[in-house]
Design an enzyme around this catalytic site. Structure first.
Site, PDB file in Angstrom:
ATOM      1  CD  GLN A 132       5.668 -93.132  58.657  1.00 15.10           C
ATOM      2  OE1 GLN A 132       5.096 -92.366  58.010  1.00 15.10           O
ATOM      3  NE2 GLN A 132       6.994 -93.790  58.560  1.00 15.10           N
ATOM      4  CB  CYS A 184       5.107 -93.346  54.766  1.00 15.65           C
ATOM      5  SG  CYS A 184       5.907 -93.967  53.291  1.00 15.65           S
ATOM      6  CG  HIS A 214       7.435 -89.773  53.061  1.00 16.85           C
ATOM      7  ND1 HIS A 214       7.143 -90.788  54.084  1.00 16.85           N
ATOM      8  CD2 HIS A 214       6.985 -88.627  53.675  1.00 16.85           C
ATOM      9  CE1 HIS A 214       6.759 -90.394  55.062  1.00 16.85           C
ATOM     10  NE2 HIS A 214       6.443 -89.102  54.873  1.00 16.85           N
TER      11      HIS A 214
END
Length: 348
Positions: free
Chosen positions: A139, A145, A283
């Site tokens: 990424q 993410c 995340h």
């Protein structure tokens, strides 16, 4: 790689060592060469080198404990080793995870996945062995993410349904998901990304809509180039439901990343530093399997161990991080079972 082999020897070399007993300048040079690091000034480089030295101390102190059987995983130098945890968080974690209201996280999807108490699940599962998990991606320094987690689940659903591989576009979601409340490099939410695909009518391939790793409000989606659509999606929460869902497919999940996870190298991750609360999720990753492992018991006595369950986690920080881009994380750690999603796709 010579650099990585050297790093494996560093913990033993530095144990109990005086700072002057090793050449930090040489290690710094190896690090810069291995990860192609450049800095805009000598002052910036000195600053980064000091952070690197501090992180190296943290890594070696942890690995010393691991050698004594007091930790279940090891840490290692990686491309994030010249960043403080605050810097790492701002660049690589999803900001919207931290700012989104608690109640809106868990409104659920159109389908709520519930485990069947009568189903028999294996002790070990790895969807990579079935060929439905695409290669680990990167990424970059962008909190995207959420789009990588979403795309990975879509790719797996497509490969499982058709038997054919596909590589879908994260940038398509980043550019076109603002209406659903996603924020590009500043974070997003996987269920909202599924809703974007439904609204658009599909998602394009990475070849037709390549990843730029930066924000854009210009949606370049072209319906004629769509690969698949989303018919519906399911929400998953809780250990039993999550294991049942992962036994079915690749599940996009939220988790909490702490400073130890930044330096994770291999083994079964567990951390007392995680708050394990829904509000600490920061995340998005994918669960693509599960298993059992024997790990040391955190005690002062050598040789004690216990068997634990773990998740096989696919990350989006390139294959230079962790176990070739993957991690094993003990169940019940870092909010990993709080909420997950998987899509029900339709072919176009």
């Amino acid at each position: 790689m010579i650099f990585l082999i050297l790093l494996l020897a560093i913990p033993a070399e530095l144990h109990g060592a005086d700072e002057k007993s090793f050449d930090i300048n040489k290690l710094w040079s190896f690090f810069k060469n291995e990860f192609q690091k450049t800095y805009y000034s000598d002052r910036e480089e000195r600053f980064r080198m000091n952070i690197f030295a501090s992180n190296l101390g943290t890594i070696n102190a942890h690995n010393d404990r691991a050698e004594k059987g007091l930790e279940s995983f090891t840490m290692g130098v990686n491309k994030f080793s010249d960043l403080t945890f605050d810097e790492f968080s701002s660049k690589y974690l999803g900001g919207r995870f931290r700012s989104k209201g608690f109640s809106s996280w868990f409104l659920g999807g159109p389908i709520n996945h519930l485990a069947d108490p009568s189903e028999s699940l294996p002790d070990f599962l790895d969807w990579r062995e079935s060929g439905i998990v695409s290669s680990v991606k990167n990424q970059g320094a962008c909190g995207s993410c959420w789009s990588f987690s979403t795309v990975s689940s879509l790719e797996s659903a497509y490969m499982k349904k058709t038997g054919n591989k596909t590589t879908l576009s994260e940038q398509n979601l980043m550019d076109c998901s603002w209406a659903e409340g996603n924020l590009g490099c500043n974070g997003g939410w996987m269920s909202d990304a599924y809703r974007t695909v439904t609204r658009l009518g599909g998602i394009m391939s990475a070849a037709d809509y390549p990843y730029a790793g930066r924000d854009s409000i210009s949606c370049k989606y072209t319906q004629s180039k769509a690969v698949l659509g989303v018919e519906n999606y399911a929400t998953v929460d809780g250990l039993a439901n999550m294991k049942s869902a992962v036994a079915k497919t690749n599940v996009a999940v939220a988790m909490e990343v702490d400073n130890k996870f930044q330096h994770y190298k291999n083994g079964v991750f567990k951390s007392s530093g995680c708050k394990n609360t829904p509000k600490s999720l920061n995340h998005a990753v994918n669960l693509v399997g599960f298993g059992k492992a024997v790990i040391p018991v955190n005690t002062t006595r050598d040789g004690e161990s216990t068997e634990v369950d773990y998740w096989l986690l696919r990350n989006s920080w390139s294959n230079s991080w962790g176990e070739s881009g993957y991690a094993r994380i003990q169940t019940g750690q870092c909010g990993i079972e709080f909420v997950g999603f998987y899509p029900i796709i339709k072919l176009i």
